[in-house]
Design an enzyme around this catalytic site. Sequence first.
Site, PDB file in Angstrom:
ATOM      1  CG  HIS A   1      -2.045   0.970   1.133  1.00 53.76           C
ATOM      2  ND1 HIS A   1      -1.907   2.315   1.421  1.00 53.76           N
ATOM      3  CD2 HIS A   1      -3.357   0.792   0.775  1.00 53.76           C
ATOM      4  CE1 HIS A   1      -3.068   2.924   1.244  1.00 53.76           C
ATOM      5  NE2 HIS A   1      -3.958   2.025   0.850  1.00 53.76           N
TER       6      HIS A   1
ATOM      7  CG  ASP B   1      -8.199  -3.878  -2.522  1.00 57.69           C
ATOM      8  OD1 ASP B   1      -9.388  -3.580  -2.351  1.00 57.69           O
ATOM      9  OD2 ASP B   1      -7.326  -3.051  -2.823  1.00 57.69           O
TER      10      ASP B   1
END
Length: 378
Positions: free
Chosen positions: A258, A313
């Site tokens: 991320h 996700d």
Amino acid sequence: MSQISRGLENVFIKTTALTYIDGDNGILRYGGFDIDDLVEHTSFEEVIHLMLYGDLPTKVQLQRLKTSLNEAYEIPQQVIDTIYSLPRESDAIGMMETAFSALSSIYGEMWNKNTNKETAIKLIAKASTVTANVLRAKEGKKPVIPESSDSFARSFLSASFARTPTNDEVKAMDAALILYADHEVPASTTAALVTSSTLSDMYSCVVAALAALKGPLHGGAAEEAFKQFLEIGEPERTEEWFKKKILEEKSRLMGFGHRVYKTYDPRAKIFKRYAQKLSERSNEARKYFEIALKVEELGIEKFAEKHIYPNTDFFSGVVFYSLGFPVYMFTSLFALSRTLGWTAHVIEYVEDQHRLIRPRALYIGPLKREVIPIELRG
């Protein structure tokens, strides 16, 4: 070149009272409330009130907001017809873009401090109707308008599948809506902000956000992560797949890493819990959860020293699959939730910080060249 920030990394484009992220310590808060506490003790409707009005609602305020949502699910027949006129193989987010473009033609009123928040609530409700009907159109089922209920998540699931969802399903969907509701200013929110800075209408801001969300490096990551589990097929094939695809072919491990978090994404931890619980109802879903666990273990072993961990996700696809959604809808579910963050941010920006967003590009081409007449250019 020192003036260039590739990807606008660590460039602050607004102040916000909406979302706080501590990427080093894995902390995410909405309006000062930890994400774990919000998922555990509140509903998506309460988070809508928090993001739009600055605090969690009283019982009276919550009921008023729920009534506003229940009264706003209806969308014009022209928009329903537009969704169903598209080929069934159309991209789900593309279909949502088309629907919201149509909605912007009908509801694209000017900004008004007295009504902006009410407009956002109506937009979020209509997003539920659009999302459910994108699914139903692609599945060849008749259109439906969500019915009033005590829960936004319940109304959405009932409309999507034309059945009564279990309480566990409603809670999982509600948690997913909260977890994806906002995340400061990623690509889609930035696109919405750029659009709002021109004073375009709120529905058009969502169209811009949807276009940005469509990419696999943003909203599409949940679909891509789950496709890895489908490709692996069986838990015992995980190590072989990981060695070949990730270690030898150097493919990107989707659902890992991320831009902000340098540790385990706090949202991923919560999605993991719901994935474990929901997947127990189906052997097929349980298989994919077990595959995800093995990929997670191998991924952390390989990438933790680079501060690359599972993001939101990674496990969300298992939750959505366990709820009954096809893979092609995962990004649309993200979008449904994020309509809250998009609208909250554009309202905050337009009402308190408005300035046309107009960045510059550093020119690196020739300084000056003479134009040679075309007949002399050889």
